[in-house]
Design an enzyme around this catalytic site. Structure first.
Site, mmCIF file in Angstrom:
data_model
loop_
_atom_site.group_PDB
_atom_site.id
_atom_site.type_symbol
_atom_site.label_atom_id
_atom_site.label_comp_id
_atom_site.label_asym_id
_atom_site.label_seq_id
_atom_site.Cartn_x
_atom_site.Cartn_y
_atom_site.Cartn_z
ATOM 1 N N LYS A 160 0.836 -1.204 0.000
ATOM 2 C CA LYS A 160 0.000 0.000 0.000
ATOM 3 C C LYS A 160 0.877 1.264 0.000
ATOM 4 C CE LYS A 160 -3.703 -2.411 2.452
ATOM 5 N NZ LYS A 160 -4.709 -2.324 3.539
ATOM 6 N N ASN A 185 -1.862 -0.300 7.136
ATOM 7 C CA ASN A 185 -1.330 -1.605 7.545
ATOM 8 C C ASN A 185 -0.439 -2.221 6.461
ATOM 9 O OD1 ASN A 185 -3.312 -2.268 5.756
ATOM 10 N ND2 ASN A 185 -4.419 -3.659 7.120
ATOM 11 N N GLU A 237 -9.195 -10.514 -7.671
ATOM 12 C CA GLU A 237 -8.314 -9.360 -7.481
ATOM 13 C C GLU A 237 -7.195 -9.334 -8.532
ATOM 14 O OE1 GLU A 237 -9.116 -8.654 -2.727
ATOM 15 O OE2 GLU A 237 -7.257 -9.661 -3.300
HETATM 16 P P1 CMP Z 1 -7.043 -4.881 3.795
HETATM 17 O O1 CMP Z 1 -6.488 -6.246 4.040
HETATM 18 O O2 CMP Z 1 -6.510 -4.143 2.624
HETATM 19 O O3 CMP Z 1 -8.645 -4.997 3.645
HETATM 20 C C1 CMP Z 1 -9.523 -3.963 3.995
HETATM 21 C C2 CMP Z 1 -8.827 -2.806 4.632
HETATM 22 O O4 CMP Z 1 -9.640 -1.925 5.344
HETATM 23 C C3 CMP Z 1 -7.870 -3.336 5.697
HETATM 24 O O5 CMP Z 1 -6.789 -3.992 5.106
HETATM 25 C C4 CMP Z 1 -7.535 -2.070 6.451
HETATM 26 O O6 CMP Z 1 -6.546 -1.301 5.794
HETATM 27 C C5 CMP Z 1 -8.852 -1.331 6.360
HETATM 28 N N1 CMP Z 1 -9.598 -1.442 7.628
HETATM 29 C C6 CMP Z 1 -10.203 -2.520 8.135
HETATM 30 N N2 CMP Z 1 -10.812 -2.214 9.305
HETATM 31 C C7 CMP Z 1 -10.567 -0.892 9.523
HETATM 32 C C8 CMP Z 1 -10.927 0.012 10.547
HETATM 33 N N3 CMP Z 1 -11.661 -0.375 11.582
HETATM 34 N N4 CMP Z 1 -10.499 1.296 10.444
HETATM 35 C C9 CMP Z 1 -9.755 1.697 9.384
HETATM 36 N N5 CMP Z 1 -9.389 0.867 8.376
HETATM 37 C C10 CMP Z 1 -9.782 -0.407 8.446
#
Ligand code: CMP
Length: 148
Positions: free
Chosen positions: A9, A112, A126
């Site tokens: 990311k 993350n 995807e």
């Molecule tokens: P990802 O694995 O890319 O899939 C969905 C994304 O949403 C996740 O990683 C996080 O980056 C984001 N995400 C999930 N839960 C939350 C949350 N409670 N607050 C902010 N971002 C979130």
């Protein structure tokens, strides 16, 4: 061999962690079969994260994922989907164990660092969002016999 989709990311790219992250996949025995870097548009982000539409964090997620360049990767290997999810650790970096990518490098729930498909079916969807079939390279690693 199973395929999975991974995205480094904008925070992972911006913090200079892309090489480290890719190196971990290679060292684990996963094969890079496609890779590109792009600055996602809002339309691409909405297609990718459509299942989260309506959630409280959705708008922030779309704006974060389009805030800078990201790297899209297809990896191939034994149980690639499950192995990569384990390597990434819990979604919220604060819950991710040391030794995982998020546990070693991250402190945030949203920022993350990496995304990975959660099933082979999701991986197929995807991968198709980002790659044409002829952009996925078929080749043998000389070390393949050690990885079966
Ligand atoms: P990802 O694995 O890319 O899939 C969905 C994304 O949403 C996740 O990683 C996080 O980056 C984001 N995400 C999930 N839960 C939350 C949350 N409670 N607050 C902010 N971002 C979130």
């Amino acid at each position: 061999m199973e395929r999975t989709f991974v995205m480094i990311k904008p925070d992972g790219v911006g913090r200079g962690l892309a090489g480290d992250v890719i190196s971990r996949y290679e060292k684990r025995g996963l094969k890079l079969v496609a890779l590109k870097m792009q600055h996602l548009t809002a339309a691409q982000a909405e297609r990718h994260y459509g299942e989260h539409k309506g959630k409280s964090f959705y708008n922030e997620l779309v704006s974060f994922i389009t805030s800078g360049p990201s790297i899209q990767i297809v990896l191939e290997g034994k149980d690639a989907v499950a192995q990569v999810r384990k390597m990434h650790g819990a979604t919220n970096c604060l819950d991710a164990l040391p030794g995982t990518i998020r546990g070693d490098f991250g402190l945030s729930n949203q920022k993350n660092l990496v995304h990975a498909s959660d099933s082979p079916e999701t991986a197929a969807r995807e991968i198709a969002l980002y790659f044409e079939e002829d952009e996925i390279i078929s080749y043998e690693l000389p070390i393949a016999e050690w990885l079966r």
